[in-house]
Motif scaffolding. Structure first.
Motif, PDB file in Angstrom:
ATOM      1  N   ALA A  32       4.785  -2.655  -2.417  1.00 10.37           N
ATOM      2  CA  ALA A  32       3.862  -3.353  -3.315  1.00 10.37           C
ATOM      3  C   ALA A  32       2.476  -3.476  -2.689  1.00 10.37           C
ATOM      4  N   ALA A  35       0.970   0.272  -2.573  1.00  6.64           N
ATOM      5  CA  ALA A  35       0.688   0.902  -3.865  1.00  6.64           C
ATOM      6  C   ALA A  35      -0.228   0.075  -4.759  1.00  6.64           C
ATOM      7  N   ARG A  36      -0.104  -1.266  -4.681  1.00  3.74           N
ATOM      8  CA  ARG A  36      -0.851  -2.110  -5.624  1.00  3.74           C
ATOM      9  C   ARG A  36      -1.640  -3.225  -4.947  1.00  3.74           C
ATOM     10  N   ASP A  37      -1.579  -3.283  -3.614  1.00  3.82           N
ATOM     11  CA  ASP A  37      -2.207  -4.357  -2.842  1.00  3.82           C
ATOM     12  C   ASP A  37      -1.742  -5.720  -3.335  1.00  3.82           C
ATOM     13  N   GLU A  38      -0.418  -5.826  -3.521  1.00  3.58           N
ATOM     14  CA  GLU A  38       0.187  -7.073  -3.975  1.00  3.58           C
ATOM     15  C   GLU A  38       1.264  -7.519  -2.994  1.00  3.58           C
ATOM     16  N   GLN A  52       7.218   4.145  -6.706  1.00  4.13           N
ATOM     17  CA  GLN A  52       5.799   4.091  -7.028  1.00  4.13           C
ATOM     18  C   GLN A  52       5.157   5.369  -6.517  1.00  4.13           C
ATOM     19  N   GLN A  54       1.616   7.013  -5.156  1.00  3.95           N
ATOM     20  CA  GLN A  54       0.308   6.686  -4.614  1.00  3.95           C
ATOM     21  C   GLN A  54      -0.398   7.966  -4.177  1.00  3.95           C
TER      22      GLN A  54
END
Length: 227
Positions: A32, A35-38, A52, A54
């Motif tokens: 996370a 891929a999403r900076d979460e 995911q 990237q």
């Protein structure tokens, strides 16, 4: 895995990379973060399989890393064969604050080698460095294990982002370097023997997780990374 000629090429490369390790070592949060900076502090254990994609650029080439994440619990081991099939890279993750997850690394490495090629590019990842006060596995232990097994090594924190990008990029760059050598070798073969391929075009190897192929420099089982 599939062949594509330069004329047919719509993207440069797609690499399947798997995340493995015990439950709750932070595999999903590593993905996370990358891929999403979460980051999900209360994330639940992964059920089944998810992935995911990237994009990473290396030497002017667009690399798509298809990163697969699955549960570490024993009850999900039935997905093992399909999960590993077609993988050319792996992040083998443990939690630096839980020694048992480090002691499980040997089992995970054996499973990786059983269901994929021995030469899958692998990095050993000691995650959760933000829990420094609860550390149970020393940095030197991780380095020693990685050296003994011929793995890359890094420590990360999905919580504060430390080294997360570096971990994934290290694997992708090494796969790309190996693949580049194979393409160069095929080009050299073409120059030496122009008739080796009927259409006379340079072949670009593209990984599409799950397929089987027997292109130059690769066994049907998996990557042959010797140079």
């Amino acid at each position: 895995m599939a062949f594509r000629t330069e004329d047919e090429q719509t993207e440069d490369y797609l690499f399947k990379i798997v995340l493995i390790g015990d439950s709750a070592v932070g595999k999903s949060n590593l993905l996370a973060r990358f891929a999403r900076d979460e980051f999900y502090p209360n994330s639940k254990s992964t059920i089944g399989v998810e992935f995911q994609t990237q994009k990473i650029e290396i030497n002017g080439k667009e690399i798509k890393a298809q990163i697969w994440d699955t549960a570490g619990q024993e009850r999900f081991r039935a997905v093992t064969s399909a999960y590993y099939r077609g993988a050319v890279g792996a992040l083998l993750v443990y939690d630096i604050s839980r020694r048992q997850t480090f002691e499980s690394i040997g089992r995970w490495l054996n499973e990786l080698h059983t269901h994929s090629d021995m030469n899958v590019v692998t990095i050993l990842v000691g995650n959760k460095t933000d829990l420094r006060d609860a550390r149970e596995v020393r940095v030197s232990e991780g380095k020693a294990l990685a050296e003994a097994q011929g793995l890359f090594f890094i420590e990360t924190s999905a919580l504060d982002s430390s080294n997360v990008g570096v971990a994934f990029q290290t694997v992708v760059r090494e796969i790309f370097n190996i693949l580049s050598k194979k393409v160069i070798q095929s080009q050299e073969l073409k120059v030496k023997d122009p008739g080796w391929m009927a259409n006379g075009k340079t072949v670009v190897l593209q990984t599409e997780g799950g397929g089987e192929a027997a292109e130059l420099g690769r066994s049907k089982k998996g990557w042959c990374c010797s140079s």
